[in-house]
Design an enzyme around this catalytic site. Structure first.
Site, PDB file in Angstrom:
ATOM      1  N   GLN A   1      47.539 -17.229  39.100  1.00 48.24           N
ATOM      2  CA  GLN A   1      47.027 -16.423  37.906  1.00 48.24           C
ATOM      3  C   GLN A   1      46.548 -15.205  38.638  1.00 48.24           C
ATOM      4  O   GLN A   1      45.193 -15.038  38.355  1.00 48.24           O
ATOM      5  CB  GLN A   1      46.245 -18.269  37.171  1.00 48.24           C
TER       6      GLN A   1
ATOM      7  N   ASP B   1      45.777 -10.915  42.802  1.00 47.62           N
ATOM      8  CA  ASP B   1      45.113  -9.741  44.156  1.00 47.62           C
ATOM      9  C   ASP B   1      46.064  -9.694  45.411  1.00 47.62           C
ATOM     10  O   ASP B   1      45.936  -8.980  45.699  1.00 47.62           O
ATOM     11  CB  ASP B   1      44.004 -10.709  45.020  1.00 47.62           C
TER      12      ASP B   1
ATOM     13  N   HIS C   1      49.116 -12.872  35.122  1.00 45.45           N
ATOM     14  CA  HIS C   1      47.926 -12.166  34.080  1.00 45.45           C
ATOM     15  C   HIS C   1      48.117 -10.823  35.339  1.00 45.45           C
ATOM     16  O   HIS C   1      47.119 -10.102  35.708  1.00 45.45           O
ATOM     17  CB  HIS C   1      46.370 -12.658  34.820  1.00 45.45           C
TER      18      HIS C   1
HETATM   19  P1  NAD Z   1      38.372 -21.008  38.356  1.00 42.39           P
HETATM   20  O1  NAD Z   1      37.614 -19.551  38.825  1.00 42.39           O
HETATM   21  O2  NAD Z   1      38.079 -21.006  36.629  1.00 42.39           O
HETATM   22  O3  NAD Z   1      38.719 -21.339  38.766  1.00 42.39           O
HETATM   23  C1  NAD Z   1      38.591 -21.461  40.580  1.00 42.39           C
HETATM   24  C2  NAD Z   1      38.178 -23.491  41.440  1.00 42.39           C
HETATM   25  O4  NAD Z   1      38.623 -22.811  42.368  1.00 42.39           O
HETATM   26  C3  NAD Z   1      37.031 -23.492  40.846  1.00 42.39           C
HETATM   27  O5  NAD Z   1      37.910 -25.011  40.055  1.00 42.39           O
HETATM   28  C4  NAD Z   1      36.866 -24.323  41.845  1.00 42.39           C
HETATM   29  O6  NAD Z   1      35.705 -25.506  42.693  1.00 42.39           O
HETATM   30  C5  NAD Z   1      38.422 -23.859  42.828  1.00 42.39           C
HETATM   31  N1  NAD Z   1      38.264 -23.446  44.594  1.00 42.39           N
HETATM   32  C6  NAD Z   1      36.746 -22.491  44.700  1.00 42.39           C
HETATM   33  N2  NAD Z   1      37.295 -22.273  45.832  1.00 42.39           N
HETATM   34  C7  NAD Z   1      37.968 -23.834  46.505  1.00 42.39           C
HETATM   35  C8  NAD Z   1      38.541 -23.395  47.827  1.00 42.39           C
HETATM   36  N3  NAD Z   1      38.512 -23.473  49.178  1.00 42.39           N
HETATM   37  N4  NAD Z   1      39.450 -25.311  48.297  1.00 42.39           N
HETATM   38  C9  NAD Z   1      39.696 -25.989  46.363  1.00 42.39           C
HETATM   39  N5  NAD Z   1      39.279 -25.590  45.519  1.00 42.39           N
HETATM   40  C10 NAD Z   1      38.248 -24.312  45.782  1.00 42.39           C
HETATM   41  O7  NAD Z   1      39.805 -19.505  38.469  1.00 42.39           O
HETATM   42  P2  NAD Z   1      41.719 -19.405  37.710  1.00 42.39           P
HETATM   43  O8  NAD Z   1      41.381 -21.475  37.508  1.00 42.39           O
HETATM   44  O9  NAD Z   1      42.517 -19.755  38.807  1.00 42.39           O
HETATM   45  O10 NAD Z   1      41.190 -18.658  36.100  1.00 42.39           O
HETATM   46  C11 NAD Z   1      40.275 -17.418  36.187  1.00 42.39           C
HETATM   47  C12 NAD Z   1      41.129 -16.680  36.142  1.00 42.39           C
HETATM   48  O11 NAD Z   1      40.128 -15.705  36.500  1.00 42.39           O
HETATM   49  C13 NAD Z   1      42.541 -16.464  36.034  1.00 42.39           C
HETATM   50  O12 NAD Z   1      42.691 -15.908  34.435  1.00 42.39           O
HETATM   51  C14 NAD Z   1      42.701 -15.459  37.184  1.00 42.39           C
HETATM   52  O13 NAD Z   1      43.158 -14.154  36.464  1.00 42.39           O
HETATM   53  C15 NAD Z   1      41.469 -14.550  37.481  1.00 42.39           C
HETATM   54  N6  NAD Z   1      40.839 -14.096  39.045  1.00 42.39           N
HETATM   55  C16 NAD Z   1      41.210 -14.311  39.414  1.00 42.39           C
HETATM   56  C17 NAD Z   1      41.015 -13.705  40.925  1.00 42.39           C
HETATM   57  C18 NAD Z   1      42.126 -13.874  42.457  1.00 42.39           C
HETATM   58  O14 NAD Z   1      42.850 -12.896  42.406  1.00 42.39           O
HETATM   59  N7  NAD Z   1      42.414 -14.203  43.235  1.00 42.39           N
HETATM   60  C19 NAD Z   1      39.651 -13.875  41.258  1.00 42.39           C
HETATM   61  C20 NAD Z   1      39.016 -14.138  40.257  1.00 42.39           C
HETATM   62  C21 NAD Z   1      39.451 -14.176  38.929  1.00 42.39           C
END
Ligand code: NAD
Ligand code: ZN
Length: 254
Positions: A106, A109, A124
């Site tokens: 999802q 990055d 995405h």
């Molecule tokens: P989310 O933010 O809904 O959930 C992230 C989950 O990861 C949380 O439930 C949290 O508890 C868990 N988490 C965080 N750090 C962790 C770790 N070190 N170890 C284990 N668990 C951990 O994210 P999502 O479900 O991916 O969905 C939200 C949307 O956000 C996605 O569609 C994505 O496209 C977008 N997004 C992407 C990025 C990126 O590309 N890095 C960053 C932010 C949001």
């Protein structure tokens, strides 16, 4: 089974991976927090900082396009500095050694590719590229962010003068059908499905683990917080991804 012991989790995952014929990883923002990119829902995450620019707004309003580019250019600095962490690297090594079919993500990055993963389905899209909404022209993002920051003006497509946008799926924009189809096929074929760092509440992406489990795959969920699909998983690990993946013997798996 549920555990928060990384050693126990690693041992079980290793065993299932050894026995698996078609293993797939599905990743969310949580896989990249240990690379310094905040997720959406945790405090300090994207949602507490920015107002959402919806796709239809982006399409029709120059002000919305400016706000979008302003936000994306700020996030770009964070993305540009980030390096893949042990979890990205382990998934890439597993793919290289033929143990993992591929990664469905999802995330936008690009850290999976940077770690060396090749078979990646980006549900995405990617923030590493820009695409023209009017003619499908694409390019690496860096030059366009630099231009925006320098000129303080939203860049336009150099071939048709159209609307340039990061090649990500915005709120209100539909997911790329081909990517979604492939991801659903992988989920259906999987005998081991690792859902890593996703709150599993965003549809239709959250339906992929459900498809996998429904098709008889072992579903492993590793996430810091509870997810609505924990009840159907063969293994739930409530903890940090880095701790579990550091406990996995990547070299031994090669
Ligand atoms: P989310 O933010 O809904 O959930 C992230 C989950 O990861 C949380 O439930 C949290 O508890 C868990 N988490 C965080 N750090 C962790 C770790 N070190 N170890 C284990 N668990 C951990 O994210 P999502 O479900 O991916 O969905 C939200 C949307 O956000 C996605 O569609 C994505 O496209 C977008 N997004 C992407 C990025 C990126 O590309 N890095 C960053 C932010 C949001
Ligand atoms: Zn164009």
């Amino acid at each position: 089974m549920q555990t928060s012991d990384p050693q126990q989790a690693a041992q079980q995952i290793q065993e299932w991976l050894d026995a698996s014929r078609f293993a797939v990883a599905f990743t969310g923002a949580g896989i990249s927090t240990e690379s310094g990119i905040p997720d959406f829902r945790s405090p300090g995450g994207v949602w507490s900082k920015y107002r959402t620019v919806y796709f239809d707004e982006f399409c029709r309003s120059p002000e919305a396009r400016y706000e979008y580019w302003r936000q994306k250019s700020e996030a770009h600095q964070e993305f540009a500095r980030a390096e893949p962490n042990v979890t990205h690297q382990t998934l890439a090594a597993w793919e290289e050694s033929g143990r993992l079919h591929g990664v469905i993500t999802q995330n936008i990055d690009g850290l999976h590719q940077q770690a060396g993963s090749r078979n990646v389905q980006q549900l995405h899209g990617t923030a590493r590229e820009v695409a023209c909404l009017d003619c499908d022209w694409r390019d690496d993002v860096d030059r366009w962010v630099a231009e925006f920051l320098e000129m303080d003006r939203v860049p336009i497509c150099p071939t048709c003068g159209g609307r340039l946008k990061h090649a990500t799926v915005s709120f209100g924009q539909s997911l790329p059908e081909e990517v979604l189809d492939t991801a659903a096929r992988w989920a259906d074929e999987a005998d081991l499905f690792l859902a890593l760092g996703s709150s599993l509440v965003v549809e239709p992406a959250a339906s992929l683990p459900r498809i996998a489990a429904g098709g008889g795959a072992k579903l492993v969920i590793i996430n810091r917080d509870e997810t609505p699909l924990d009840g159907m998983a063969s293994l739930v690990v409530r903890g940090a991804l880095g701790e579990v993946f550091r406990a996995l013997d990547v070299d031994g798996a090669a």
